[in-house]
Structures are given as structure tokens and as C-alpha cells.
Design an enzyme around this catalytic site. Structure first.
Site, PDB file in Angstrom:
ATOM      1  CD  GLU A   1       3.008 -12.738  15.809  1.00 55.74           C
ATOM      2  OE1 GLU A   1       2.993 -11.552  16.181  1.00 55.74           O
ATOM      3  OE2 GLU A   1       2.534 -13.680  16.490  1.00 55.74           O
ATOM      4  NE  ARG A  49      -4.188   6.857  -7.238  1.00 60.38           N
ATOM      5  CZ  ARG A  49      -4.064   6.463  -5.964  1.00 60.38           C
ATOM      6  NH1 ARG A  49      -3.839   7.346  -5.019  1.00 60.38           N
ATOM      7  NH2 ARG A  49      -4.192   5.197  -5.654  1.00 60.38           N
ATOM      8  NE  ARG A  66      -7.985   0.682   5.233  1.00 66.35           N
ATOM      9  CZ  ARG A  66      -7.757   1.971   5.496  1.00 66.35           C
ATOM     10  NH1 ARG A  66      -7.947   2.451   6.712  1.00 66.35           N
ATOM     11  NH2 ARG A  66      -7.324   2.785   4.547  1.00 66.35           N
ATOM     12  CG  ASP A  92      -2.108   0.905   1.083  1.00 64.63           C
ATOM     13  OD1 ASP A  92      -2.356   1.391  -0.046  1.00 64.63           O
ATOM     14  OD2 ASP A  92      -2.783   1.162   2.091  1.00 64.63           O
ATOM     15  NE  ARG A 107      -1.389   6.559   1.197  1.00 70.22           N
ATOM     16  CZ  ARG A 107      -1.691   5.684   2.139  1.00 70.22           C
ATOM     17  NH1 ARG A 107      -1.579   6.012   3.404  1.00 70.22           N
ATOM     18  NH2 ARG A 107      -2.098   4.477   1.802  1.00 70.22           N
ATOM     19  CB  SER A 160      -8.746  -5.387  -3.207  1.00 72.64           C
ATOM     20  OG  SER A 160      -9.342  -4.122  -3.451  1.00 72.64           O
ATOM     21  CB  THR A 161     -13.150  -7.891  -4.925  1.00 71.79           C
ATOM     22  OG1 THR A 161     -13.100  -7.818  -3.493  1.00 71.79           O
ATOM     23  CG2 THR A 161     -12.769  -9.301  -5.345  1.00 71.79           C
ATOM     24  CD  GLU A 162     -13.297  -5.084  -1.529  1.00 76.80           C
ATOM     25  OE1 GLU A 162     -12.095  -5.447  -1.557  1.00 76.80           O
ATOM     26  OE2 GLU A 162     -14.227  -5.889  -1.357  1.00 76.80           O
ATOM     27  CG  ASN A 163      -7.864  -2.085  -5.305  1.00 77.34           C
ATOM     28  OD1 ASN A 163      -6.939  -2.878  -5.112  1.00 77.34           O
ATOM     29  ND2 ASN A 163      -8.134  -1.125  -4.439  1.00 77.34           N
ATOM     30  CD1 TRP A 164     -13.158  -5.296  -9.316  1.00 73.86           C
ATOM     31  CD2 TRP A 164     -12.357  -4.553 -11.270  1.00 73.86           C
ATOM     32  NE1 TRP A 164     -12.547  -6.352  -9.954  1.00 73.86           N
ATOM     33  CE2 TRP A 164     -12.059  -5.922 -11.152  1.00 73.86           C
ATOM     34  CE3 TRP A 164     -11.945  -3.863 -12.421  1.00 73.86           C
ATOM     35  CZ2 TRP A 164     -11.371  -6.636 -12.140  1.00 73.86           C
ATOM     36  CZ3 TRP A 164     -11.261  -4.573 -13.404  1.00 73.86           C
ATOM     37  CH2 TRP A 164     -10.973  -5.938 -13.255  1.00 73.86           C
TER      38      TRP A 164
HETATM   39  C1  IPE Z   1      -5.314  -2.793  -0.355  1.00 75.44           C
HETATM   40  O1  IPE Z   1      -4.994  -1.460  -0.526  1.00 75.44           O
HETATM   41  C2  IPE Z   1      -5.322  -3.497  -1.683  1.00 75.44           C
HETATM   42  C3  IPE Z   1      -4.015  -3.685  -2.320  1.00 75.44           C
HETATM   43  C4  IPE Z   1      -2.870  -3.338  -1.822  1.00 75.44           C
HETATM   44  C5  IPE Z   1      -4.059  -4.311  -3.599  1.00 75.44           C
HETATM   45  P1  IPE Z   1      -6.133  -0.336  -0.680  1.00 75.44           P
HETATM   46  O2  IPE Z   1      -5.428   0.950  -0.820  1.00 75.44           O
HETATM   47  O3  IPE Z   1      -7.068  -0.724  -1.748  1.00 75.44           O
HETATM   48  O4  IPE Z   1      -6.893  -0.460   0.722  1.00 75.44           O
HETATM   49  P2  IPE Z   1      -7.775   0.591   1.505  1.00 75.44           P
HETATM   50  O5  IPE Z   1      -8.747   1.164   0.521  1.00 75.44           O
HETATM   51  O6  IPE Z   1      -6.863   1.634   2.034  1.00 75.44           O
HETATM   52  O7  IPE Z   1      -8.416  -0.203   2.594  1.00 75.44           O
HETATM   53  C1  IPE Z   2      -1.467   0.188  -3.467  1.00 69.54           C
HETATM   54  O1  IPE Z   2      -1.236   1.543  -3.481  1.00 69.54           O
HETATM   55  C2  IPE Z   2      -1.622  -0.388  -4.854  1.00 69.54           C
HETATM   56  C3  IPE Z   2      -2.965  -0.879  -5.177  1.00 69.54           C
HETATM   57  C4  IPE Z   2      -4.004  -0.894  -4.374  1.00 69.54           C
HETATM   58  C5  IPE Z   2      -3.160  -1.368  -6.522  1.00 69.54           C
HETATM   59  P1  IPE Z   2      -2.433   2.568  -3.520  1.00 69.54           P
HETATM   60  O2  IPE Z   2      -2.774   2.845  -4.946  1.00 69.54           O
HETATM   61  O3  IPE Z   2      -3.554   2.102  -2.686  1.00 69.54           O
HETATM   62  O4  IPE Z   2      -1.750   3.856  -2.891  1.00 69.54           O
HETATM   63  P2  IPE Z   2      -2.425   4.873  -1.873  1.00 69.54           P
HETATM   64  O5  IPE Z   2      -2.970   4.078  -0.734  1.00 69.54           O
HETATM   65  O6  IPE Z   2      -3.498   5.582  -2.632  1.00 69.54           O
HETATM   66  O7  IPE Z   2      -1.300   5.763  -1.469  1.00 69.54           O
HETATM   67 MG    MG Z   3      -4.064   2.349  -0.713  1.00 73.50          MG
END
Ligand code: IPE
Ligand code: IPE
Ligand code: MG
Length: 246
Positions: free
Chosen positions: A213, A39, A200, A26, A30, A71-75
């Protein structure tokens, strides 16, 4: 210069390494924002961090690495970002296959793969086929993965077997359930690393994480390197894993 830490650092105990490390990569967005970049540049840089970690796990004798890529939510992200990620996954797979063969990596993908773009599915299939007899690290990439979706998928498969009379409800135990998860061929993660400070699970390996852990670092994923991984392993080796006992 990068050869310095190729061997396991001497303060780490070879016999107490995690067998399976899972990572929530993650903070790509940022990282890019802090540098005034779009991004997607963070995602591109994130690939290098993952390559570095995979090599490091291989060098240091860790048997399995699982990385959360989508993730399934990243769509729910902007269309352009999702498209960029799908194309990136495909390109990286094509580009890195030879290297993974050379390093004896066995790659697999977990998640609802049928909903990924067709051309990505083809590269996934190809990479899994070509590396399936490799005997180095088991590298699992969670793509269009959701822990709840995975549990439902397993529950449906088990229910079908019961309905067809192949299985009795009281035969459903933890071991049988685990065998119906996407991760049936790897042990549960011993260590979960999440970068960028978020505390989380974000729907990652919900069942498998029962006794992992947790190590959370403020480092953003593209900055996660061997030094950071060394710190995570040091912290892990100081933990007292009681598994509910005294
Ligand atoms: C979790 O990161 C999913 C992946 C790293 C692929 P997200 O950035 O999607 O999670 P949230 O939205 O902060 O919970
Ligand atoms: C994790 O980085 C990569 C994926 C979820 C694909 P993010 O894209 O979630 O980066 P932040 O959390 O917005 O910084
Ligand atoms: Mg993220």
C-alpha cells in the site's frame, strides 16, 4: 512529553498493523533550503527522524522497517554531498550501535555494499555481526541500493546455478527468486511511505513492492514524526487490500 504516544494509539488496531514498513526518506534538501541552511543539514536532521521512526516501530510492535538511505543513482550528486553522506552513515553507525543493542534492534544493510568506502563497509559488517542475534525489530538500511541492480544480481546468481547444473529453469519460481534477493529474510513490505510529495518509486524494492500500500505525504523527511506515522497507519488500516481478488 515525548512519552505520550509510546503506546500504540487506541484508534489503531494492533492486529492489523503492517508487518513491514518501508520508507523513502525524501525531502532533506528541501527542508534545509526552506530554513536557509545547506542541504547537508537536512541529512543530519533526517537521521533524527529515522531514529524516531525506528523507535516508534519498535514501541508499537512493527516487526520490520526498511529505509532507503542512498540509491545507486545518488552517486550522481555533487561530490561533497556524497562524501558527507558516506561519512554521516559511518558516524551514525558507530554512535548508535550501543543504543540498538539496548533496544534489541537487528540491523542489516542491503545494496551493492562492495562499492561503499572501505571504512563504512567495516562498520556495516560490525553492526550486522553484533546485532544479528537480537530479537527485536528487523531494521534494514538500503545503501547503494537499486531495485533493478538487485534483480540483476539475483538473476545472475540463479543463471550460474543453472549453468552449473544445480537448478532446472522450470524450478525458478517466485519463491526461489525472492530467496535470491537481498531481502530474502523479510516479508514484502505491506506499507510504503514516501515523504515530500513525490509520486514515484525511484528504483526502490521493485520486486518486493508488488502489493504494498502506498502512502505519500507532503511532509519533508526531517519533519516526519510519530504524529505523521500515526496518520500513515490510520490511512493504511482503512485500505481494502484485495490482492487482485473481489
Ligand atoms: C530516493 O530519493 C532515494 C532515497 C531517498 C535514498 P531521490 O531524491 O534520490 O529520488 P528522486 O531523484 O527524486 O527520484
Ligand atoms: C533524501 O533527501 C535523502 C537522500 C536521497 C540521501 P534529498 O536529499 O533527496 O532531498 P530533496 O529531495 O533534494 O529535497
Ligand atoms: Mg530527493
Amino acid at each position: 512529553m515525548p512519552t505520550i504516544l509510546q503506546e500504540l494509539p487506541s484508534d489503531l488496531d494492533q492486529d492489523r498493523l503492517p508487518r513491514h514498513v518501508a520508507v523513502i526518506m525524501d525531502g532533506n534538501g528541501r527542508w534545509a533550503k526552506r530554513k536557509g541552511l545547506p542541504r547537508i543539514m537536512g541529512h543530519r536532521q533526517g537521521v533524527d527522524a529515522l531514529k524516531g521512526l525506528l523507535r516508534c516501530c519498535n514501541d508499537w510492535g512493527i516487526q520490520a522497517l526498511t529505509a532507503y538511505a542512498f540509491s545507486t543513482e545518488n552517486w550522481g550528486r555533487p561530490h561533497e554531498e556524497v562524501d558527507f553522506l558516506m561519512t554521516l552513515f559511518e558516524r551514525v553507525l558507530v554512535r548508535e550501535l550501543q543504543e540498538m543493542m539496548k533496544e534489541n534492534v537487528r540491523i542489516q544493510f542491503v545494496g551493492n555494499l562492495a562499492d561503499l568506502p572501505r571504512s563504512l563497509q567495516e562498520q556495516i559488517e560490525r553492526s550486522m555481526q553484533e546485532t544479528k542475534n537480537n530479537r527485536g525489530i528487523q531494521f534494514t538500511v538500503a545503501t547503494n541500493y537499486g531495485g533493478r541492480q538487485e534483480i540483476l544480481h539475483a538473476a545472475r546468481a540463479i543463471a550460474t546455478q543453472v549453468q552449473q547444473g544445480h537448478l532446472q529453469p522450470d524450478e525458478i519460481d517466485e519463491a526461489l527468486f525472492s530467496r535470491h534477493l537481498y531481502t530474502a529474510n523479510v516479508c514484502d513490505p505491506d506499507l510504503l511511505i514516501r515523504t515530500s510529495g513525490e509520486m514515484r518509486l525511484s528504483n526502490f524494492l521493485l520486486w518486493q513492492m508488488a502489493y504494498a500500500e502506498l502512502y505519500i505525504t507532503d511532509a519533508l523527511w526531517p519533519d516526519f514524526d510519530r504524529v505523521q506515522f500515526h496518520q500513515a497507519l490510520s490511512a493504511y488500516q482503512q485500505r481494502d487490500r484485495r490482492f487482485g481478488k473481489v
